[in-house]
Every structure is written in C-alpha cells, then in structure tokens.
Design a protein around this motif. Structure first.
Motif, PDB file in Angstrom:
ATOM      1  N   GLN A   1      -1.029 -17.106 -17.864  1.00 19.05           N
ATOM      2  CA  GLN A   1      -0.065 -16.416 -18.734  1.00 19.05           C
ATOM      3  C   GLN A   1      -0.300 -14.912 -18.713  1.00 19.05           C
ATOM      4  N   ASN A   2      -1.578 -14.500 -18.750  1.00 21.03           N
ATOM      5  CA  ASN A   2      -1.890 -13.070 -18.710  1.00 21.03           C
ATOM      6  C   ASN A   2      -1.443 -12.457 -17.387  1.00 21.03           C
ATOM      7  N   LYS A   3      -1.699 -13.169 -16.283  1.00 17.09           N
ATOM      8  CA  LYS A   3      -1.284 -12.647 -14.977  1.00 17.09           C
ATOM      9  C   LYS A   3       0.236 -12.550 -14.895  1.00 17.09           C
ATOM     10  N   ALA A   4       0.929 -13.587 -15.398  1.00 22.92           N
ATOM     11  CA  ALA A   4       2.392 -13.554 -15.373  1.00 22.92           C
ATOM     12  C   ALA A   4       2.929 -12.391 -16.191  1.00 22.92           C
ATOM     13  N   GLN A   5       2.313 -12.137 -17.348  1.00 25.04           N
ATOM     14  CA  GLN A   5       2.742 -11.019 -18.190  1.00 25.04           C
ATOM     15  C   GLN A   5       2.478  -9.690 -17.503  1.00 25.04           C
ATOM     16  N   ARG A   6       1.312  -9.578 -16.833  1.00 29.06           N
ATOM     17  CA  ARG A   6       1.017  -8.331 -16.108  1.00 29.06           C
ATOM     18  C   ARG A   6       2.016  -8.101 -14.991  1.00 29.06           C
ATOM     19  N   ILE A   7       2.362  -9.183 -14.257  1.00 25.77           N
ATOM     20  CA  ILE A   7       3.348  -9.055 -13.172  1.00 25.77           C
ATOM     21  C   ILE A   7       4.700  -8.632 -13.748  1.00 25.77           C
ATOM     22  N   LYS A   8       5.076  -9.225 -14.885  1.00 28.44           N
ATOM     23  CA  LYS A   8       6.347  -8.864 -15.512  1.00 28.44           C
ATOM     24  C   LYS A   8       6.352  -7.405 -15.943  1.00 28.44           C
ATOM     25  N   ASP A   9       5.246  -6.952 -16.561  1.00 31.91           N
ATOM     26  CA  ASP A   9       5.156  -5.555 -17.001  1.00 31.91           C
ATOM     27  C   ASP A   9       5.217  -4.604 -15.807  1.00 31.91           C
ATOM     28  N   LEU A  10       4.534  -4.956 -14.716  1.00 32.97           N
ATOM     29  CA  LEU A  10       4.558  -4.104 -13.522  1.00 32.97           C
ATOM     30  C   LEU A  10       5.966  -4.035 -12.935  1.00 32.97           C
ATOM     31  N   ALA A  11       6.677  -5.183 -12.943  1.00 30.47           N
ATOM     32  CA  ALA A  11       8.046  -5.194 -12.416  1.00 30.47           C
ATOM     33  C   ALA A  11       8.962  -4.305 -13.260  1.00 30.47           C
TER      34      ALA A  11
END
Length: 294
Positions: free
Chosen positions: A147-157
């Motif tokens: 979940q943390n990685k997915a959120q980081r990817i979303k924030d970076l996008a």
C-alpha cells in the motif's frame, strides 16, 4: 471425616444462622469446593455486609452449610447451598499458617503472571528480530508495504503530471514571447524606414527652399512649378508618414512594455518550475531511501 485433614480445633468453631431477609452473605473465597487437602478459605469480606456484621474475618474457614461438609460439595451444589434461607453456617477462625499459605499462593500467581508477560514480550521481540534478519514479513506487513509503495507511485505520478503541465505552460508562454519579440523587431524596422523617409523629405524641403531662392531665373520657372507641386505632394505624404510613424512608435513602446511584463512573468514561472522540480527530486530521494530501508 475420611479423606479430609482436620484444619481447626473443634472448640474454636462457631455456627451462625442466616435469616430469610439476608440477600447476600458478603464474602468471597480463595477457591471453590471440592477441596481434597485444603479448607474453603474466605478471601474477602465486604464492608457493611451480613458477614462483616457477624464478625467473620478474611482467612476464616467455611466448614459446613446446613450440616453438609463444604469440602465434599460440588461447585454447583455449593453455590445453591449459599442461596438457601435460613442457612446454618459453620466456620472456624483464621489460622495464621493457612492464611500465610494463601498469601504466598497469591504472590506466586502474580509473579508467574508477570513472568508470562515478560516471556511473551521477549518471544515477540526475538521473533521480530529473526524476521528482520531473514527478511521475512507477515501478510499484514506485506500488505502495508504494498500500500505504501502504491501510494508513493501515485504521488510520483501526480507530481510528474504537474511538472509536465508546468513545462507545457512554460513552452506556450515562450512561444508567445518569441512571437511578440518578432512583432517588436518588425515594428522597429518599420520605424527605421519611416525615419529614413523623413530624412529624405527634409532633404527635398531644403532643395525646394533653394529653388525658391533662385526662382527669378526664367528658364527654370516651369520646372520650378512642377518641382514645387511634387514637393507639396511629398510634404502631404510626409505628414501622413509622420502620423503613421508616431502611431507605430506608440505601438512599439506598448509592445515593449508588454514584452517586458510577459518576460518577467515567464521568469517567475521558470523559477517556480525549477523550485518544484528540485522539491520533487528531494522527495523522490527520500522515498527511495525509505523504500531501501524497508
């Protein structure tokens, strides 16, 4: 009393009667019967209860209820007997040795409970340490990590899209600025051409004045008249050109001001974009360090 060990002296025993009006006796026990080798010991006595009014003390031994030996009763029969009214209760006063055994037992229970808590915590800590060393994660830890990685990817996008939008806006403003600059240069060239024509008209006017001064020569009268007409026509054109030149000059000054304002806005946007890009690079570096740590 076969199978039971006497716990008190007979002359210390006393018998009490619980009347119908009494709802609760007001004492608790260390343990419930059946008790094979130990008496049923009263652990607590509630304040202002029947037991307290009757002078019963904590540590007293409960021997009989309505003539039945308490130590031989089952737990259910014991509870039912306590609710009977009237109820004959036979007790023995507290024994120091028995009460000391009860206190020691309670201390041992507390110590064992604390030891159990400490052992459970130590086991959990050791399990967590081994998991960290072996890189083992529980299902919940894996889920949280994903979940943390997915959120980081979303924030970076999202931040990357913001940067692309800013770059597109900057490119559009740069194109508009280039167009305005070209228009200003064109107006500058037109202004220079008009000035050249003004200089030419001034030269023709000087020549006209010279011709007027020499107008007494008869052979040049006709040419002088034609030249004067030409100069008058050129003078009118020159005035029109001057008016156009003044308008172009004002337009040029306005365009220069607009150009300077747009250039200033462009520099502000460029600075904002560079600041956002730098902040994004720092956030990405922090996220990469955090991902590496997990």
């Amino acid at each position: 009393m076969p199978g039971l060990r006497p716990s008190v002296r007979d002359h210390d025993e006393k018998e009490l009667v619980v009347e119908d009006s009494v709802e609760s006796l007001g004492f608790g026990f260390v343990d419930l019967p059946p008790t094979k080798f130990a008496p049923v010991v009263i652990k607590t006595v509630k304040k202002d209860s029947w037991a307290a009014d009757a002078g019963i003390l904590a540590g007293s031994e409960l021997l009989e209820l309505n003539g039945q030996e308490v130590g031989r009763m089952s737990a259910d029969d014991f509870r039912a007997a306590l609710k009977q009214r009237p109820l004959r209760v036979k007790l023995a006063p507290p024994m120091a040795e028995a009460w000391k055994q009860v206190a020691n037992f309670q201390q041992q229970v507390v110590a064992l409970s604390l030891q159990k808590v400490h052992l459970q915590q130590a086991l959990k800590d050791e399990s967590d340490r081994v998991k960290r060393e072996l890189g083992i994660c529980t299902a919940m830890e894996k889920s949280n990590s994903l979940q943390n990685k997915a959120q980081r990817i979303k924030d970076l996008a999202v931040r990357d899209q913001e940067r692309r939008d800013m770059e597109s806006q900057l490119a559009s403003l740069q194109a508009q600025l280039d167009t305005k600059t070209a228009e200003v240069e064109t107006l500058q060239q037109s202004l220079e051409a008009e000035r050249a024509r003004g200089a030419e008209a001034a030269a023709l006017r000087a020549e006209l004045e010279a011709l007027k001064a020499n107008g007494s020569q008869s052979g040049e009268d006709a040419n002088f008249s034609r030249r004067e007409e030409d100069l008058e026509e050129e003078r009118v054109q020159l005035q029109e050109m001057k008016a156009t030149l003044d308008a172009d000059s004002k337009a040029l000054q306005l365009a220069k001001k607009q150009n300077a304002s747009e250039r200033s806005e462009l520099e502000v946007l460029r600075t904002q974009l560079e600041a956002k890009s730098s902040a994004q690079d720092e956030r990405e570096a922090v996220l990469e360090r955090g991902a590496g740590a997990t």
